[in-house]
Design an enzyme around this catalytic site. Structure first.
Site, mmCIF file in Angstrom:
data_model
loop_
_atom_site.group_PDB
_atom_site.id
_atom_site.type_symbol
_atom_site.label_atom_id
_atom_site.label_comp_id
_atom_site.label_asym_id
_atom_site.label_seq_id
_atom_site.Cartn_x
_atom_site.Cartn_y
_atom_site.Cartn_z
ATOM 1 C CD GLN A 126 48.172 -37.371 -28.612
ATOM 2 O OE1 GLN A 126 48.009 -38.406 -27.985
ATOM 3 N NE2 GLN A 126 48.083 -37.318 -29.923
ATOM 4 C CB SER A 129 41.503 -37.451 -25.165
ATOM 5 O OG SER A 129 41.779 -38.334 -26.217
ATOM 6 C CD GLU A 244 48.600 -41.385 -31.007
ATOM 7 O OE1 GLU A 244 47.910 -40.520 -31.568
ATOM 8 O OE2 GLU A 244 48.467 -41.712 -29.821
ATOM 9 C CD GLU A 385 35.511 -50.156 -31.347
ATOM 10 O OE1 GLU A 385 36.353 -49.282 -30.997
ATOM 11 O OE2 GLU A 385 35.452 -51.273 -30.823
#
Length: 398
Positions: A126, A129, A244, A385
């Site tokens: 993937q 990021s 995911e 978060e």
């Protein structure tokens, strides 16, 4: 929590249980049971066993190679995989890019990629990021500039799990800087053997190298590898992230780990008696079991009466948060149950073939690197978060 099954579903559970018992290679079973690191070959061998049986993609539509099972049977299947124990099915192809291709890809892309995902011919990773775009994914800077029939891709991805094994990477790339940041992103499928791609390993807290940096230096990618429309990738990215996060909950695996924790607590002594009989420890263990039962009840509730077959919604964030919190709490209690014997950091203990004399019981040596490895669970797939912000906005309406 024991799910009450009718006779047909109970027979199905027994069939799955027996198939795993008969077909899971003994060496792979041993490595999973003892917490050893698994190789690419371990994963691929087991996935090909399931593929030959026709069980590798229960969540896929039948026309693309799925099983046609009810949501409850899919849950039973996954729970038995976790209980067995079996290697975790690598999600990048089957659970992540596969649904994107079958939903938003063109006919050529479906015909080419989906069978190769089912057979494990292609190992995917993937490319989301970046060093400056993790939780704020919309700020990604990897660029794809049109050049004839190709894009020229330049940039860097990071925390790319198992990229060292990958044949393909699905990437979010910036194709426009106009409008909102989310509006200039596209979804590209890139061959990892392309000229200009470099993979550099990142050593994690457990001493392993399962994540990587991936660099793109003038990488030429055919426009035919674009999923859907140019600058529409944000929609596909969110669709993929729902799959995911739902997959991360992994209730079956947590049940197995909880059983292992109870077995260890029965062997370890506290003041001359089994730790499992210690009221304080037992209270914490019971609280953890209740949390896991609650998570399982939410998963089953989402399955409903079998009509909930659409893509995961914002409730996937709830599964991700609670699933990873429970996974981390189990490793914390394991550490406490074993006590000082768990403290030595012996990363080699996770490698198959390590035969040094352990300090304390056999199960103690791998525990420290295992504990540290699971600290990442509340970060990957979108940090917890961020998931709580999604729940507040999309579910609670704040």
């Amino acid at each position: 929590m024991d799910v009450k099954l009718n006779a047909e579903d109970a027979a199905f559970r027994d069939e799955v249980r027996q198939f795993i018992a008969d077909n899971l290679p003994a060496d792979i079973r041993r490595r999973v049971e003892t917490g050893k690191r698994l190789s690419k070959d371990d994963h691929v061998r087991w996935q090909r066993v399931l593929h030959q049986k026709g069980w590798i993609a229960p969540h896929w539509p039948v026309e693309h190679g799925g099983t046609g099972w009810s949501p409850l049977r899919r849950y039973i299947f996954e729970e038995e995989l976790g209980r067995a124990p079996t290697p975790r099915i690598i999600p990048f192809g089957l659970a992540m890019v596969g649904p994107v291709i079958m939903t938003f890809g063109d006919d050529r892309q479906k015909a080419h990629y989906l069978p190769r995902i089912l057979s494990s011919e292609d190992w995917w990773c993937q490319g989301y990021s970046e060093p400056g775009a993790g939780s704020d994914l919309a700020s990604l800077q990897t660029r794809a500039v049109a050049d004839g029939d190709d894009y020229i891709v330049n940039g860097q991805k990071t925390w790319t799990t198992m990229a060292q094994h990958a044949d393909m990477i699905f990437c979010l790339v910036r194709t426009s800087t106009a409008g909102k940041p989310q509006e200039g992103i596209s979804f590209l499928l890139i061959d990892m053997k392309s000229a200009g791609i470099e993979v550099r390993p990142i050593t994690t807290l457990d001493g392993g190298q399962e994540v990587n940096e991936v660099f793109f230096d003038d990488v030429r990618v055919p426009k035919a590898n674009l999923i859907g429309g140019e600058n529409k990738g944000w929609t596909y990215a969110k669709f993929l992230l729902g799959h995911e996060r739902a997959n991360i909950a992994d209730v079956g695996r947590s049940k197995r780990e909880l059983a292992r924790l109870e077995a260890i607590a029965s062997s370890e002594l506290s003041d001359g008696r089994p730790l499992l009989d210690d009221p304080a420890f037992r209270s914490r263990l019971a609280a953890l079991e209740i949390e896991l039962m609650a998570l399982e009840s939410v998963v089953l509730r989402m399955l409903g009466d079998g009509t909930n077959s659409g893509p995961p919604g914002p409730e996937a964030s709830l599964l991700k948060v609670k699933g990873t919190e429970i996974q981390q709490k189990i490793t914390e209690l394991l550490f406490e149950a074993i006590g000082p014997y768990a403290a030595p950091f012996v990363t080699e203990a996770l490698d198959d073939g390590w035969n040094e004399a352990p300090i304390g019981p056999d199960y103690a040596a791998p525990l420290a690197p295992y504990y540290f490895n699971w600290r990442k669970a509340s970060i990957y797939g979108g940090s917890n978060e961020i998931q709580k912000n999604i729940i507040a906005k999309m579910v609670l309406g704040f």
